[in-house]
Design a protein around this motif. Sequence first.
Motif, PDB file in Angstrom:
ATOM      1  N   SER A 167      39.933  41.878  46.476  1.00  0.00           N
ATOM      2  CA  SER A 167      39.360  40.533  46.395  1.00  0.00           C
ATOM      3  C   SER A 167      39.937  39.770  45.211  1.00  0.00           C
ATOM      4  O   SER A 167      39.825  40.196  44.064  1.00  0.00           O
ATOM      5  N   ARG A 168      40.548  38.625  45.490  1.00  0.00           N
ATOM      6  CA  ARG A 168      41.088  37.802  44.414  1.00  0.00           C
ATOM      7  C   ARG A 168      39.982  37.307  43.488  1.00  0.00           C
ATOM      8  O   ARG A 168      40.166  37.217  42.273  1.00  0.00           O
ATOM      9  N   THR A 169      38.825  36.983  44.050  1.00  0.00           N
ATOM     10  CA  THR A 169      37.746  36.435  43.237  1.00  0.00           C
ATOM     11  C   THR A 169      37.197  37.470  42.265  1.00  0.00           C
ATOM     12  O   THR A 169      36.866  37.151  41.124  1.00  0.00           O
ATOM     13  N   VAL A 170      37.071  38.704  42.718  1.00  0.00           N
ATOM     14  CA  VAL A 170      36.609  39.770  41.823  1.00  0.00           C
ATOM     15  C   VAL A 170      37.607  39.957  40.677  1.00  0.00           C
ATOM     16  O   VAL A 170      37.225  40.085  39.512  1.00  0.00           O
ATOM     17  N   ASN A 171      38.902  39.965  40.996  1.00  0.00           N
ATOM     18  CA  ASN A 171      39.927  40.108  39.968  1.00  0.00           C
ATOM     19  C   ASN A 171      39.880  38.935  38.987  1.00  0.00           C
ATOM     20  O   ASN A 171      40.011  39.112  37.773  1.00  0.00           O
TER      21      ASN A 171
END
Length: 300
Positions: A167-171
């Motif tokens: 997940s880009r958002t988690v990163n």
Amino acid sequence: MSDSSVATLAGTAMAPRIWVAMLLLYGLLALASLGAGRWTAPDSALRRQINAWWRIFPVVSLSMLLYPVGPVLLSLLIASLALRELSTHYAGPRWRFQAVCVAVLLLQTTLALYNTAMASALLLALLLAQAVYFGLRRQPAQILLLLFLLLCAGLSFLPSLLQLTPSRTVNLAWFFYLFALTALNDIAQFVSGKCFGRHPLAARISPNKTWQGLVGGVLVSLVVSAALGLYLQLAGLPLLLALGLLLSLAGVAGDLVFSAAKRRLGIKDFSQLIPGHGGILDRVDSLVLTAPLLYCGLML
């Protein structure tokens, strides 16, 4: 449901929380500006520090808005500005020093695009070799190169943070967590040291650092790590408290390493790029150790 699907759903739900947290950070900075404007002199160190963060935070925010390219560009910007600062303190032909540093930076960037772990391992190997050489000679040129290698080694972990989960958002949330915690730890240490500082932490290296400042930074880091991490749903409370403690101590250690180098070079700040803060290396010295520590801690 697969792990990647779970991470993607978690990231989607988390996205608005990141921007809310960022707005809250700007709100705290605005309150600090109002308080400093009312209770401190126009040329006070605290007011200069706060004004400097108004220059730093927008750059970090822009890198997040341009994710995933933005964080990489931010790393290159930091490295380029650091190279410019270090070059001004090089006594010999600057082009030689700059050529070596640019070659290292290009190698690191190329490897990071292919394999971030390989890039980090290579830079750490170069750093170890240079540290041994530095220990034998302790020449200003070796100190400058050592600092640049240390900076590149630390920055090489930023792309790794952007690949922690599917997940880009988690990163992106972890990326924001790292910068927010590192910055607030530095601010808390400065304020605590100014208000309550009595006992020097390392008088021969950094006379302004005190044990009271260290304690203040650790306490604020614990609170910020727990509050921000729980709000962004990054991890459980025990891990967040452990990260808060370790990142706070790593930030102090990074600052002391660069302060020791400045003492050896006979300079107070690397430059006057950021009024109230010094140069870019005077601001990212904590990040050099907090970035790899956060990445390794999460991987373990």
